[in-house]
Design a protein around this motif. Structure first.
Motif, PDB file in Angstrom:
ATOM      1  N   ILE A 113      72.784  59.119  26.602  1.00 53.80           N
ATOM      2  CA  ILE A 113      71.422  59.211  26.105  1.00 53.80           C
ATOM      3  C   ILE A 113      70.715  60.236  26.976  1.00 53.80           C
ATOM      4  CG2 ILE A 113      70.478  57.367  27.573  1.00 53.80           C
ATOM      5  CD1 ILE A 113      68.750  56.565  25.106  1.00 53.80           C
ATOM      6  N   LEU A 114      69.713  60.909  26.420  1.00 54.29           N
ATOM      7  CA  LEU A 114      69.023  61.965  27.150  1.00 54.29           C
ATOM      8  C   LEU A 114      67.594  61.561  27.513  1.00 54.29           C
ATOM      9  CD1 LEU A 114      70.165  64.968  24.919  1.00 54.29           C
ATOM     10  CD2 LEU A 114      71.141  64.239  27.106  1.00 54.29           C
ATOM     11  N   ALA A 115      66.831  61.168  26.507  1.00 60.05           N
ATOM     12  CA  ALA A 115      65.426  60.870  26.742  1.00 60.05           C
ATOM     13  C   ALA A 115      64.869  60.026  25.619  1.00 60.05           C
ATOM     14  CB  ALA A 115      64.628  62.170  26.861  1.00 60.05           C
ATOM     15  N   THR A 116      63.729  59.428  25.876  1.00 60.81           N
ATOM     16  CA  THR A 116      62.983  58.711  24.843  1.00 60.81           C
ATOM     17  C   THR A 116      61.533  59.172  24.885  1.00 60.81           C
ATOM     18  OG1 THR A 116      62.376  56.852  26.295  1.00 60.81           O
ATOM     19  CG2 THR A 116      64.444  56.662  25.050  1.00 60.81           C
ATOM     20  N   GLY A 117      60.868  59.078  23.750  1.00 62.94           N
ATOM     21  CA  GLY A 117      59.465  59.464  23.674  1.00 62.94           C
ATOM     22  C   GLY A 117      58.763  58.674  22.584  1.00 62.94           C
ATOM     23  N   PRO A 118      57.636  58.022  22.881  1.00 66.16           N
ATOM     24  CA  PRO A 118      56.978  57.168  21.902  1.00 66.16           C
ATOM     25  C   PRO A 118      56.161  57.940  20.874  1.00 66.16           C
ATOM     26  CG  PRO A 118      55.647  57.256  23.866  1.00 66.16           C
ATOM     27  CD  PRO A 118      56.898  58.050  24.159  1.00 66.16           C
ATOM     28  N   ASN A 119      55.813  57.252  19.816  1.00 67.27           N
ATOM     29  CA  ASN A 119      54.848  57.826  18.882  1.00 67.27           C
ATOM     30  C   ASN A 119      53.436  57.498  19.377  1.00 67.27           C
ATOM     31  OD1 ASN A 119      54.374  55.138  18.193  1.00 67.27           O
ATOM     32  ND2 ASN A 119      54.928  55.346  16.051  1.00 67.27           N
ATOM     33  N   THR A 216      49.756  54.075  21.907  1.00 66.04           N
ATOM     34  CA  THR A 216      51.067  54.726  21.915  1.00 66.04           C
ATOM     35  C   THR A 216      52.145  53.674  21.672  1.00 66.04           C
ATOM     36  OG1 THR A 216      51.158  54.531  24.331  1.00 66.04           O
ATOM     37  CG2 THR A 216      50.365  56.617  23.414  1.00 66.04           C
ATOM     38  N   GLY A 217      53.305  54.131  21.194  1.00 72.49           N
ATOM     39  CA  GLY A 217      54.327  53.200  20.728  1.00 72.49           C
ATOM     40  C   GLY A 217      55.379  52.788  21.735  1.00 72.49           C
ATOM     41  N   GLY A 218      55.246  53.188  22.994  1.00 69.31           N
ATOM     42  CA  GLY A 218      56.239  52.815  23.984  1.00 69.31           C
ATOM     43  C   GLY A 218      56.017  51.424  24.553  1.00 69.31           C
ATOM     44  N   GLU A 219      56.957  50.984  25.372  1.00 71.43           N
ATOM     45  CA  GLU A 219      56.804  49.689  26.037  1.00 71.43           C
ATOM     46  C   GLU A 219      55.778  49.764  27.161  1.00 71.43           C
ATOM     47  OE1 GLU A 219      60.661  48.434  27.290  1.00 71.43           O
ATOM     48  OE2 GLU A 219      61.266  47.803  25.270  1.00 71.43           O
ATOM     49  N   LYS A 220      55.588  50.962  27.715  1.00 65.53           N
ATOM     50  CA  LYS A 220      54.604  51.188  28.768  1.00 65.53           C
ATOM     51  C   LYS A 220      53.696  52.341  28.361  1.00 65.53           C
ATOM     52  CE  LYS A 220      57.821  49.773  32.442  1.00 65.53           C
ATOM     53  NZ  LYS A 220      58.508  50.197  33.699  1.00 65.53           N
ATOM     54  N   ARG A 221      52.547  52.419  29.013  1.00 66.11           N
ATOM     55  CA  ARG A 221      51.647  53.539  28.760  1.00 66.11           C
ATOM     56  C   ARG A 221      52.335  54.844  29.134  1.00 66.11           C
ATOM     57  NH1 ARG A 221      45.319  52.101  29.759  1.00 66.11           N
ATOM     58  NH2 ARG A 221      45.361  49.941  28.982  1.00 66.11           N
ATOM     59  N   ASN A 222      51.994  55.893  28.397  1.00 67.39           N
ATOM     60  CA  ASN A 222      52.630  57.174  28.628  1.00 67.39           C
ATOM     61  C   ASN A 222      51.780  58.034  29.555  1.00 67.39           C
ATOM     62  OD1 ASN A 222      53.372  60.150  27.827  1.00 67.39           O
ATOM     63  ND2 ASN A 222      55.036  58.860  27.052  1.00 67.39           N
ATOM     64  N   PRO A 229      46.069  52.709  25.630  1.00 69.76           N
ATOM     65  CA  PRO A 229      46.971  51.551  25.747  1.00 69.76           C
ATOM     66  C   PRO A 229      48.146  51.655  24.797  1.00 69.76           C
ATOM     67  CG  PRO A 229      45.072  50.982  24.406  1.00 69.76           C
ATOM     68  CD  PRO A 229      44.813  52.375  24.943  1.00 69.76           C
ATOM     69  N   THR A 230      49.170  50.863  25.046  1.00 70.08           N
ATOM     70  CA  THR A 230      50.249  50.785  24.073  1.00 70.08           C
ATOM     71  C   THR A 230      49.747  50.020  22.859  1.00 70.08           C
ATOM     72  OG1 THR A 230      51.156  48.685  24.864  1.00 70.08           O
ATOM     73  CG2 THR A 230      51.948  50.705  25.940  1.00 70.08           C
ATOM     74  N   ILE A 231      50.364  50.248  21.732  1.00 70.32           N
ATOM     75  CA  ILE A 231      49.972  49.537  20.510  1.00 70.32           C
ATOM     76  C   ILE A 231      50.194  48.045  20.683  1.00 70.32           C
ATOM     77  CG2 ILE A 231      50.566  49.227  18.051  1.00 70.32           C
ATOM     78  CD1 ILE A 231      51.169  52.263  17.989  1.00 70.32           C
ATOM     79  N   ALA A 232      51.250  47.677  21.413  1.00 69.86           N
ATOM     80  CA  ALA A 232      51.543  46.263  21.643  1.00 69.86           C
ATOM     81  C   ALA A 232      50.444  45.593  22.452  1.00 69.86           C
ATOM     82  CB  ALA A 232      52.889  46.111  22.355  1.00 69.86           C
TER      83      ALA A 232
END
Length: 316
Positions: A113-119, A216-222, A229-232
């Motif tokens: 895997i290389l990277a992840t990025g949220p919406n 944002t859509g990640g598990e943590k703030r970007n 904030p994250t959407i969650a």
């Protein structure tokens, strides 16, 4: 028999070049046209990996059918380490959208895997909401009356919106466009008020005030938008929508080659140049073993397959 065994041993010892990898350029298939996130990430990695391997890693853009055509070409390539493939969230979505001539797991050997990025959930400022919770409340007051734009059916933007609908229990209407650019322009113009877009595409318009970021859509703030904030955490618990990128090889590629590629990729992912480039894309480098990457892909296939099924999404 002893003579033949001796000859076999002699040949093995006197042909070290046959065991050297690589001894010529490596092809990296990107199953999308130039300019998108897969292409950006793939070219960054290709440049860095070329230095580690000592041979050119050249990019081969094979766009079409949401990434299916290029992936088919990679699956059919010789498993010798000289053809690699960039995979992303589309690799997990396509099994639910298309009838494939390859298996997304069995036809490939994951490398890294290389990277992840949220919406990011962004709205036109004319929409009278300033938080995710307020958007959910408005959507429940007006079921089916709020529209969201996407880059097209089955795109990351589309699936992020459908996941939001399922997780928040709201009814939004999907408006597909032929690409993220036209979709973004219509949201900025106010013709459609909502979009679940990538950070790299959306951040400049958020910073200029043309769009308002709700979450944002990640598990943590970007770190690109640390105040958002994250959407969650902002009102839709359980919502996570990360795009991701990785490298796989055709199934049957020898393990020593996979090990060499994995080792070199881990070094590439630690380079300051690549880390900075990913950050500009709103992404972060990720480290997983090849086994963990396999499990991750399987989890993503199950997750987005459910979204496609429950959202009644069909390819066009």
């Amino acid at each position: 028999m002893k003579l033949w065994s001796a000859l076999a041993l002699l040949l093995a010892l006197t042909a070290p070049a046959a065991a050297e990898y690589p001894d010529h350029p490596v092809r990296l298939i990107i199953p999308f046209p130039p300019g998108g996130s897969n292409d950006v990430v793939g070219r960054l990695v290709a440049n860095q990996l070329s230095e580690k391997l000592g041979h050119k890693v050249f990019v081969d853009n094979r766009g079409g059918a949401g990434g299916v055509l290029g992936t088919e070409a990679a699956a059919a390539a010789a498993p010798d380490g000289y053809t690699l493939l960039i995979v992303s969230i589309a690799h997990a979505v396509n099994p639910a959208l298309y009838k494939l001539n390859y298996d997304p797991i069995k036809s490939f050997t994951p490398v890294s895997i290389l990277a992840t990025g949220p919406n990011v959930l962004a709205v036109n400022p004319q929409l009278p909401v300033k938080t995710v919770a307020e958007l959910v409340a408005l959507a429940k007051q007006k079921p089916g009356e709020l529209d969201y734009a996407s880059a097209g059916v089955g795109s990351f933007q589309h699936l992020g919106g459908e996941l939001f609908k399922l997780t928040a229990g709201v009814n939004l209407q999907h408006v597909p466009y032929k690409g993220g650019g036209p979709a973004m322009q219509d949201v900025i113009a106010g013709h459609v008020k909502i979009m679940f877009s990538s950070l790299v595409q959306t951040t400049p318009f958020i910073q200029s005030g043309q769009l308002r970021a709700l979450g944002t859509g990640g598990e943590k703030r970007n770190p690109v938008l640390p105040e958002v904030p994250t959407i969650a955490e902002a009102g839709v618990p359980g919502y996570v929508a990360d795009n991701w990128w990785g490298i796989v090889a055709p199934a049957g590629t020898p393990q020593p080659i996979i090990d060499r590629l994995y080792k070199d990729m881990q070094a590439v992912l630690k380079s300051p140049e690549l880390t900075a480039a990913f950050a500009r894309e709103g992404a972060a480098a990720v480290t997983m073993s090849t086994a963990e990457f396999t499990s991750y892909i399987e989890t993503e296939i199950a997750k987005w397959g459910r979204v496609v099924k429950e959202g009644n999404i069909r390819s066009q």
